[in-house]
Design a protein around this motif. Sequence first.
Motif, mmCIF file in Angstrom:
data_model
loop_
_atom_site.group_PDB
_atom_site.id
_atom_site.type_symbol
_atom_site.label_atom_id
_atom_site.label_comp_id
_atom_site.label_asym_id
_atom_site.label_seq_id
_atom_site.Cartn_x
_atom_site.Cartn_y
_atom_site.Cartn_z
ATOM 1 N N ARG A 28 -10.378 -39.399 -51.067
ATOM 2 C CA ARG A 28 -9.760 -38.473 -52.015
ATOM 3 C C ARG A 28 -8.397 -38.997 -52.495
ATOM 4 N NH1 ARG A 28 -11.549 -32.529 -51.032
ATOM 5 N NH2 ARG A 28 -13.649 -32.892 -50.205
ATOM 6 N N LEU A 29 -7.776 -39.758 -51.644
ATOM 7 C CA LEU A 29 -6.471 -40.298 -52.001
ATOM 8 C C LEU A 29 -6.538 -41.836 -51.871
ATOM 9 C CD1 LEU A 29 -4.353 -37.739 -49.897
ATOM 10 C CD2 LEU A 29 -4.803 -37.651 -52.367
ATOM 11 N N SER A 30 -5.380 -42.451 -52.051
ATOM 12 C CA SER A 30 -5.368 -43.900 -51.871
ATOM 13 C C SER A 30 -5.407 -44.240 -50.386
ATOM 14 C CB SER A 30 -4.090 -44.479 -52.497
ATOM 15 O OG SER A 30 -2.941 -43.987 -51.806
ATOM 16 N N ARG A 31 -5.744 -45.464 -50.121
ATOM 17 C CA ARG A 31 -5.882 -45.866 -48.718
ATOM 18 C C ARG A 31 -4.553 -45.728 -47.987
ATOM 19 N NH1 ARG A 31 -10.003 -46.457 -45.043
ATOM 20 N NH2 ARG A 31 -9.173 -47.665 -43.277
ATOM 21 N N ASP A 32 -3.462 -46.117 -48.612
ATOM 22 C CA ASP A 32 -2.159 -46.026 -47.957
ATOM 23 C C ASP A 32 -1.773 -44.566 -47.696
ATOM 24 O OD1 ASP A 32 -2.032 -48.741 -48.119
ATOM 25 O OD2 ASP A 32 -0.780 -48.768 -49.940
ATOM 26 N N ARG A 67 -6.362 -30.507 -44.239
ATOM 27 C CA ARG A 67 -6.493 -29.753 -45.500
ATOM 28 C C ARG A 67 -5.110 -29.421 -46.073
ATOM 29 N NH1 ARG A 67 -8.984 -26.345 -48.917
ATOM 30 N NH2 ARG A 67 -8.125 -24.246 -49.086
ATOM 31 N N PHE A 68 -4.244 -28.967 -45.193
ATOM 32 C CA PHE A 68 -2.906 -28.653 -45.686
ATOM 33 C C PHE A 68 -2.164 -29.914 -46.135
ATOM 34 C CE2 PHE A 68 -3.520 -24.655 -43.324
ATOM 35 C CZ PHE A 68 -3.133 -23.772 -44.304
ATOM 36 N N LYS A 69 -2.325 -31.000 -45.431
ATOM 37 C CA LYS A 69 -1.687 -32.243 -45.814
ATOM 38 C C LYS A 69 -2.193 -32.733 -47.166
ATOM 39 C CE LYS A 69 1.112 -33.423 -42.416
ATOM 40 N NZ LYS A 69 2.545 -33.789 -42.638
ATOM 41 N N LEU A 70 -3.469 -32.549 -47.370
ATOM 42 C CA LEU A 70 -4.038 -32.962 -48.655
ATOM 43 C C LEU A 70 -3.449 -32.119 -49.792
ATOM 44 C CD1 LEU A 70 -7.824 -33.546 -47.814
ATOM 45 C CD2 LEU A 70 -6.163 -35.267 -48.613
ATOM 46 N N MET A 71 -3.309 -30.826 -49.531
ATOM 47 C CA MET A 71 -2.751 -29.955 -50.564
ATOM 48 C C MET A 71 -1.292 -30.347 -50.848
ATOM 49 S SD MET A 71 -4.360 -26.328 -49.294
ATOM 50 C CE MET A 71 -3.476 -25.378 -50.482
ATOM 51 N N GLY A 72 -0.547 -30.667 -49.789
ATOM 52 C CA GLY A 72 0.830 -31.089 -49.996
ATOM 53 C C GLY A 72 0.906 -32.416 -50.726
ATOM 54 N N ALA A 73 0.028 -33.314 -50.392
ATOM 55 C CA ALA A 73 0.019 -34.617 -51.043
ATOM 56 C C ALA A 73 -0.269 -34.468 -52.530
ATOM 57 C CB ALA A 73 -1.026 -35.515 -50.392
ATOM 58 N N ARG A 74 -1.153 -33.562 -52.836
ATOM 59 C CA ARG A 74 -1.487 -33.362 -54.245
ATOM 60 C C ARG A 74 -0.280 -32.783 -54.987
ATOM 61 N NH1 ARG A 74 -6.536 -31.001 -52.401
ATOM 62 N NH2 ARG A 74 -8.172 -32.578 -52.492
ATOM 63 N N ARG A 75 0.424 -31.881 -54.319
ATOM 64 C CA ARG A 75 1.584 -31.286 -54.974
ATOM 65 C C ARG A 75 2.662 -32.354 -55.260
ATOM 66 N NH1 ARG A 75 0.804 -26.766 -51.401
ATOM 67 N NH2 ARG A 75 2.312 -27.698 -49.959
ATOM 68 N N MET A 77 2.230 -35.618 -55.525
ATOM 69 C CA MET A 77 1.728 -36.540 -56.527
ATOM 70 C C MET A 77 1.856 -35.925 -57.911
ATOM 71 S SD MET A 77 -1.578 -38.089 -54.581
ATOM 72 C CE MET A 77 -2.097 -39.045 -55.999
ATOM 73 N N ALA A 78 1.737 -34.620 -57.934
ATOM 74 C CA ALA A 78 1.848 -33.944 -59.227
ATOM 75 C C ALA A 78 3.275 -33.964 -59.735
ATOM 76 C CB ALA A 78 1.367 -32.507 -59.098
ATOM 77 N N ALA A 84 4.031 -38.856 -51.185
ATOM 78 C CA ALA A 84 3.228 -37.769 -50.616
ATOM 79 C C ALA A 84 3.434 -37.680 -49.124
ATOM 80 C CB ALA A 84 1.750 -37.975 -50.927
ATOM 81 N N GLN A 85 4.640 -37.290 -48.780
ATOM 82 C CA GLN A 85 4.921 -37.126 -47.355
ATOM 83 C C GLN A 85 5.402 -35.707 -47.108
ATOM 84 O OE1 GLN A 85 7.938 -39.782 -45.888
ATOM 85 N NE2 GLN A 85 7.309 -39.475 -43.746
ATOM 86 N N VAL A 86 4.864 -35.101 -46.157
ATOM 87 C CA VAL A 86 5.206 -33.722 -45.841
ATOM 88 C C VAL A 86 5.814 -33.721 -44.451
ATOM 89 C CG1 VAL A 86 4.341 -31.370 -45.549
ATOM 90 C CG2 VAL A 86 3.298 -32.916 -47.227
#
Lengths: 173, 376
Positions: A28-32, A67-75, A77-78, A84-86
């Motif tokens: 869903r995101l980049s490898r890094d 799931r929460f990390k993914l949502m934060g990463a998307r925010r 990135m937006a 994308a570090q939380v």
Amino acid sequence: MAAESPITERDRTLALLRERIVAFAASRLSRDVAEDLAQEVLIVLHEKYGHVDRIEDLLPLSLQIVRFKLMGARRKMARHGEFAQVSVDELPLADRSDTEAETDRRMTVERLRKALPQMGERCRQLLRYKLEGKTFPQIQRLMGAASINTVYTWDFRCRKQLLDLMGGDWEQP
Amino acid sequence: VKPDDVKRLIGGYATGTLTPAEQKALFEAALDDQELFDAIAREQALKEALDDPAIRRELIADLTPAPSWRERLAAWMRPAMPIGALGALAAGTLGVVLYVQNSGPKTTEIAQAPIRQQPQLDTPASALSPPAQPAEKKSPEARPEFTRSKAKSPMPAPMVQSPPAAENRAVPAAPIPAPPSIARMAAPQPAPVVIPAPAPEQFRTSIVASEADTAKKAESVNQRADGVVGGVPGGVVGSIIGGAPGPSAAMAARPKRMVADAAAARSLSVRYQRQKTGELTNLIIEANADSIAYLFRRGEAGEWVAIAPGGMSLKANVPFTTTGFVPGATQPAAVLILSRRPLSQLAQTGSALTSVVQEMLAQPPGEVVVTAVKLP
């Protein structure tokens, strides 16, 4: 020279979880970003849920954090360019209410309610028993299934049908 | 859980349906299977939504089929079911009570006609005839046997004719209280059964008694010859005769309208009145039914001679005046025979006729009313 601590079952489970999380996030995101996300999940598990060691508890907990990390990463990135570090302090707990998550949840439920009438009667009945908290063996007796595997098969097909009716994903694509 | 079945458990993850064993099998398999892990991870969004109890309730309501009209009706009637059950129980109890009441021994309600006094023509009935006795008080053994005898006194006596049985039955009588035994048997019945009037024998008894008593009294007073029914078996009805008051001399002197008892003929009765014109005597006869009357007078030699050969046709309740004749000295001076049908044996003459008439006089009352008429 300090002696190395023995590798425990929990460590082996967390190592496997990290692999699975990186692979899932990478899809869903980049490898890094996926590598960093998995690392942050493990830090949370280590710092806040160090007492949890059973796989039945670790996996759902890790998935929730992912799931929460993914949502934060998307925010992030937006916000164009922010990393994308939380931080761990900002990470919501598993049962913490969040406006965005709540909105996603309501949207998921609305799509689900629209898809339910299109399902067959048996799938509807099966899903109702599941929502009522009944286990598969109980559902087997209630629906008069010959074996538990029959119930598993029914549920697998019904889930696939429902997922197809919702566009292939529970969340808004 | 078999390894092949593990993937099929994934549907139970979001809804929390898995048992601990199923969870462990699924999650351990997911650690080694990236595809399974990804699938479980995708279920996480749904799981978080379904973990909310309010959302679960909404979905359960959506998945619950609408109740059928029968179920709705049952739910609507459920609060009233206790009342309905009580009503049914009360109705059943009432039905059982009614059934038990009606299943007992059936009784018959009997309306008994009152015994009416004899209609009085010339003499108060109370003075001539004893009060009629209820039928149930008279045993068959007490019934008098009628054997007409000509040995009795030919003294005139006003006769009171007892009403025929049929007439007595037809009289709408005022209800009288039933005897206790009958009252106990009384129960609701669709049509009451009317007890027949006192048996004709009772009337016959009372009338004969009064006639005989009247004759005795009249003989002692005036030796007045008047119409008397002859042949009273005093031995049989003596006790009754003694108890009946006799008529006074004034009563005996009054114009007599003599009445004959026709109880033996059941419903056939006749009354007559003497009418004298010079040397000739006529009888005015009146019967209660269409009938044929035969009148015979005593001849010089004591034989019986037909006054109206072939008989006289009488209409019901229509007076008929016979041919005048001169009565003989021997009493009874005449014989009046009444019948519903012609009597061929009375068409004879001479000694044959005399024998027949004498025989009929001696016979007990039957279908033919035979009355000995005593004339001065």
